[in-house]
Design a protein around this motif. Structure first.
Motif, PDB file in Angstrom:
ATOM      1  N   LEU A  80      24.185  89.004   6.052  1.00 37.83           N
ATOM      2  CA  LEU A  80      23.858  88.979   4.626  1.00 37.83           C
ATOM      3  C   LEU A  80      22.445  89.494   4.373  1.00 37.83           C
ATOM      4  O   LEU A  80      22.192  90.191   3.382  1.00 37.83           O
ATOM      5  CB  LEU A  80      24.013  87.563   4.085  1.00 37.83           C
ATOM      6  CG  LEU A  80      25.453  87.024   4.047  1.00 37.83           C
ATOM      7  CD1 LEU A  80      25.464  85.547   3.688  1.00 37.83           C
ATOM      8  CD2 LEU A  80      26.295  87.819   3.058  1.00 37.83           C
ATOM      9  N   ARG A  81      21.521  89.166   5.256  1.00 40.21           N
ATOM     10  CA  ARG A  81      20.149  89.653   5.083  1.00 40.21           C
ATOM     11  C   ARG A  81      20.062  91.170   5.202  1.00 40.21           C
ATOM     12  O   ARG A  81      19.129  91.783   4.672  1.00 40.21           O
ATOM     13  CB  ARG A  81      19.229  88.986   6.108  1.00 40.21           C
ATOM     14  CG  ARG A  81      18.874  87.542   5.776  1.00 40.21           C
ATOM     15  CD  ARG A  81      17.755  87.031   6.665  1.00 40.21           C
ATOM     16  NE  ARG A  81      18.219  86.828   8.031  1.00 40.21           N
ATOM     17  CZ  ARG A  81      18.656  85.664   8.516  1.00 40.21           C
ATOM     18  NH1 ARG A  81      18.692  84.596   7.723  1.00 40.21           N
ATOM     19  NH2 ARG A  81      19.057  85.556   9.761  1.00 40.21           N
ATOM     20  N   LEU A  83      22.342  93.363   4.050  1.00 37.36           N
ATOM     21  CA  LEU A  83      23.081  94.084   3.015  1.00 37.36           C
ATOM     22  C   LEU A  83      22.143  94.981   2.216  1.00 37.36           C
ATOM     23  O   LEU A  83      20.994  94.620   1.952  1.00 37.36           O
ATOM     24  CB  LEU A  83      23.775  93.099   2.071  1.00 37.36           C
ATOM     25  CG  LEU A  83      24.917  92.261   2.649  1.00 37.36           C
ATOM     26  CD1 LEU A  83      25.439  91.292   1.589  1.00 37.36           C
ATOM     27  CD2 LEU A  83      26.045  93.141   3.170  1.00 37.36           C
ATOM     28  N   ASP A  85      20.394  96.626  -0.974  1.00 37.72           N
ATOM     29  CA  ASP A  85      20.122  96.149  -2.329  1.00 37.72           C
ATOM     30  C   ASP A  85      21.037  96.848  -3.328  1.00 37.72           C
ATOM     31  O   ASP A  85      21.286  98.056  -3.239  1.00 37.72           O
ATOM     32  CB  ASP A  85      18.666  96.413  -2.700  1.00 37.72           C
ATOM     33  CG  ASP A  85      17.701  95.528  -1.916  1.00 37.72           C
ATOM     34  OD1 ASP A  85      18.172  94.581  -1.256  1.00 37.72           O
ATOM     35  OD2 ASP A  85      16.482  95.803  -1.965  1.00 37.72           O
ATOM     36  N   ALA A 114      23.151  92.035  -4.500  1.00 40.53           N
ATOM     37  CA  ALA A 114      22.202  91.948  -3.388  1.00 40.53           C
ATOM     38  C   ALA A 114      20.811  92.398  -3.820  1.00 40.53           C
ATOM     39  O   ALA A 114      20.635  93.456  -4.411  1.00 40.53           O
ATOM     40  CB  ALA A 114      22.687  92.794  -2.215  1.00 40.53           C
ATOM     41  N   ARG A 116      16.377  91.114  -2.731  1.00 42.85           N
ATOM     42  CA  ARG A 116      15.605  90.376  -1.730  1.00 42.85           C
ATOM     43  C   ARG A 116      15.812  88.871  -1.851  1.00 42.85           C
ATOM     44  O   ARG A 116      16.146  88.190  -0.876  1.00 42.85           O
ATOM     45  CB  ARG A 116      14.126  90.726  -1.869  1.00 42.85           C
ATOM     46  CG  ARG A 116      13.242  90.062  -0.825  1.00 42.85           C
ATOM     47  CD  ARG A 116      11.806  90.524  -0.961  1.00 42.85           C
ATOM     48  NE  ARG A 116      10.945  89.877   0.026  1.00 42.85           N
ATOM     49  CZ  ARG A 116       9.641  90.082   0.120  1.00 42.85           C
ATOM     50  NH1 ARG A 116       9.052  90.939  -0.717  1.00 42.85           N
ATOM     51  NH2 ARG A 116       8.935  89.454   1.037  1.00 42.85           N
ATOM     52  N   GLU A 118      18.174  87.248  -3.609  1.00 44.05           N
ATOM     53  CA  GLU A 118      19.593  86.879  -3.550  1.00 44.05           C
ATOM     54  C   GLU A 118      20.085  86.848  -2.109  1.00 44.05           C
ATOM     55  O   GLU A 118      20.835  85.951  -1.707  1.00 44.05           O
ATOM     56  CB  GLU A 118      20.413  87.873  -4.365  1.00 44.05           C
ATOM     57  CG  GLU A 118      21.801  87.380  -4.731  1.00 44.05           C
ATOM     58  CD  GLU A 118      21.768  86.330  -5.825  1.00 44.05           C
ATOM     59  OE1 GLU A 118      22.391  85.264  -5.631  1.00 44.05           O
ATOM     60  OE2 GLU A 118      21.122  86.565  -6.861  1.00 44.05           O
ATOM     61  N   LYS A 119      19.660  87.807  -1.310  1.00 43.41           N
ATOM     62  CA  LYS A 119      20.093  87.836   0.091  1.00 43.41           C
ATOM     63  C   LYS A 119      19.502  86.664   0.867  1.00 43.41           C
ATOM     64  O   LYS A 119      20.162  86.095   1.748  1.00 43.41           O
ATOM     65  CB  LYS A 119      19.697  89.170   0.733  1.00 43.41           C
ATOM     66  CG  LYS A 119      20.493  90.356   0.200  1.00 43.41           C
ATOM     67  CD  LYS A 119      20.209  91.633   0.965  1.00 43.41           C
ATOM     68  CE  LYS A 119      18.820  92.164   0.699  1.00 43.41           C
ATOM     69  NZ  LYS A 119      18.597  93.485   1.345  1.00 43.41           N
ATOM     70  N   ARG A 120      18.267  86.292   0.545  1.00 39.39           N
ATOM     71  CA  ARG A 120      17.657  85.147   1.226  1.00 39.39           C
ATOM     72  C   ARG A 120      18.413  83.863   0.891  1.00 39.39           C
ATOM     73  O   ARG A 120      18.698  83.048   1.770  1.00 39.39           O
ATOM     74  CB  ARG A 120      16.186  85.026   0.824  1.00 39.39           C
ATOM     75  CG  ARG A 120      15.449  83.921   1.580  1.00 39.39           C
ATOM     76  CD  ARG A 120      13.966  83.907   1.263  1.00 39.39           C
ATOM     77  NE  ARG A 120      13.718  83.645  -0.152  1.00 39.39           N
ATOM     78  CZ  ARG A 120      13.239  84.539  -1.011  1.00 39.39           C
ATOM     79  NH1 ARG A 120      12.964  85.766  -0.600  1.00 39.39           N
ATOM     80  NH2 ARG A 120      13.029  84.223  -2.277  1.00 39.39           N
ATOM     81  N   ALA A 122      21.539  83.690  -0.076  1.00 37.51           N
ATOM     82  CA  ALA A 122      22.877  83.778   0.518  1.00 37.51           C
ATOM     83  C   ALA A 122      22.842  83.425   2.000  1.00 37.51           C
ATOM     84  O   ALA A 122      23.706  82.695   2.507  1.00 37.51           O
ATOM     85  CB  ALA A 122      23.438  85.182   0.319  1.00 37.51           C
ATOM     86  N   ALA A 123      21.826  83.926   2.711  1.00 35.29           N
ATOM     87  CA  ALA A 123      21.713  83.618   4.136  1.00 35.29           C
ATOM     88  C   ALA A 123      21.488  82.125   4.349  1.00 35.29           C
ATOM     89  O   ALA A 123      22.051  81.519   5.277  1.00 35.29           O
ATOM     90  CB  ALA A 123      20.572  84.426   4.752  1.00 35.29           C
TER      91      ALA A 123
END
Length: 485
Positions: A80-81, A83, A85, A114, A116, A118-120, A122-123
């Protein structure tokens, strides 16, 4: 992506070139069969090599047993990290107390975009993968497919793709299609695949080795994706799948075959990079046109075997006739044949009458079928049948230089004489290697097919009668073709 799909086309242009190779001279029959090799070359046009991530929607479904959940959550977080943007994504994993599939991310709503932050988040949420009722995953791959179909209906972006990451623990064998018995009812999975076809594509990432290859291959084939033997730390496989999606220039293009009235049957089979029979769609009001949907066009080459059934009983002899045209996008190529008078020799393709690639395609088709049957026979350990089929695959691979087939066979057998197709199955066969091999065989391997030749046709030096390129004697006068008189 389907006939009723309202999604826009991606912005990356693609250049297409269609070529048709067919043996030009044919014998006329009421039910003549014409085989042709169709090759489509796609090249990227313009300065950009990647589709903008905002045009992609990806569902990641994590279907693993409780014992693998912690390690899988760590790999998922890393994926996920990584992905890109702008990509739309959602993560499914586990089930709630009612047995319904549970969304792992986003925490609110159905889709996340996605970035910065949002990915954090999600992870961090990857550890929320919930156990199913009784600590068992929900039964059946069809549940994941149905959930993805519902999600994509609310996110009609140009490229929609499911990444099903599974260790096989949720598979319900009774619901799976039997790929080894064509025509057998595939139950719930087969029904759901029919609903999903045309709406999204899917890759299957198989973890471990305790899974049945048949349903995984069914998902990948019906949804035009790839079956991947993935490592436990599967994040590189996810990253590569997303990278490949961004190379897609068009999510769907039909291969259109328009035929003259004498043609009464049309089939099209993709032979490379993936082997699959395609289903025709007839546009309204045009019964002589057959559209075969194809998916995920990126720069590269695709090969197809086109087969026509033709009633030649009323056609003129000795003149070129256009039986069909084949088109993809703006590129079009004719399929031309000439019906020979009775007694005239039919060439075999290397003397200028076309068809120079068909023999190689035929060998490749038989080779891959034998390889499939050999690995299938190894799974229940039917050694005699496996040895015969794998030996045939090796012999044919040596004929056309398909080294990847030889490498696959060496993983499960000893090759004693490759040119004669003699192999020996050892006393201990690793069934995990067999299952992984069945997945790997399904992935595309392009053939180095010969170019279409345009030399002068072979003729008898005595009576000037046409002859096949490999003929040694003239069928009209009986003289040796190598003799001046």
């Amino acid at each position: 992506m389907g006939a009723t799909d309202p999604s826009p086309a991606p912005r990356l242009p693609v250049g297409l070139k269609v070529s048709v190779d067919v043996r030009r001279d044919q014998q006329p029959h009421r039910d003549a069969r014409i085989d042709a090799h169709v090759r489509v070359k796609a090249v990227g046009i313009g300065p950009s090599d990647e589709l903008p991530a905002v045009e992609l929607a990806v569902v990641i479904a994590l279907d693993v047993a409780a014992g693998r959940r912690e390690a899988a959550a760590g790999a998922l977080a890393a994926a996920l990290r990584a992905l890109p943007d702008g990509l739309s994504f959602t993560v499914l994993g586990g089930a709630d107390e009612t047995g319904a599939l549970s969304g792992c991310y986003p925490l609110r709503g159905r889709w996340a975009l996605a970035g910065r932050g949002e990915k954090r988040r999600a992870a961090f949420s990857a550890g929320r993968i919930l156990p199913a009722a009784g600590d068992r995953p929900p039964a059946g791959y069809q549940a994941w497919l149905a959930a993805a179909r519902e999600l994509f209906a609310r996110r009609p972006l140009p490229v929609r793709h499911l990444l099903l990451i599974t260790d096989g623990s949720s598979h319900d064998g009774a619901a799976a299609p039997d790929l080894d018995e064509p025509g057998r009812d595939g139950g719930e999975l087969n029904t759901e695949l029919g609903r999903c076809a045309g709406w999204f594509t899917a890759d299957v990432l198989a973890l471990g080795g305790d899974w049945d290859p048949a349903p995984l291959l069914a998902v990948a084939e019906r949804l035009h994706g790839s079956p991947v033997d993935a490592p436990e730390r599967f994040e590189p496989s996810v990253t590569e799948a997303v990278r490949r999606l961004r190379r897609v220039r068009s999510p769907e293009l039909p291969v259109s075959v328009a035929v003259r009235p004498a043609v009464h049957g049309v089939t099209l089979t993709e032979t490379a990079p993936r082997r699959q029979a395609l289903q025709a769609v007839h546009p309204a009001g045009d019964p002589r046109r057959f559209d075969f949907p194809t998916h995920q066009w990126e720069p590269g080459t695709r090969d197809y075997l086109l087969t026509l059934g033709v009633d030649a009983s009323t056609d003129p002899l000795g003149v070129l006739l256009q039986l069909a045209t084949v088109s993809v996008g703006d590129s079009i190529a004719p399929l031309l044949v000439r019906w020979l008078p009775p007694g005239d020799a039919v060439g075999v393709g290397a003397g200028g009458d076309g068809g120079s690639t068909l023999q190689t395609m035929d060998v490749a088709t038989r080779m891959r079928a034998a390889l499939d049957r050999g690995f299938l026979a190894l799974d229940p350990l039917s050694r005699e049948e496996a040895g015969q089929q794998l030996g045939l695959a090796v012999r044919l691979a040596n004929e056309i230089g398909a080294s990847w087939v030889v490498a696959r066979v060496r993983e499960v057998a000893e090759i004693l004489d490759g040119s004669r197709g003699v192999v020996r199955i050892g006393p201990d066969v690793d069934l995990d290697s067999v299952r992984r091999g069945r997945l790997n065989i399904a992935n595309g391997h392009l053939l180095d097919l010969p170019e279409q030749l345009a030399g002068k046709p072979v003729k008898c030096p005595v009576c000037d009668h046409p002859a096949g390129a490999h003929a040694q004697y003239c069928i009209a006068c009986g003289r040796g073709l190598g003799c001046p008189g």
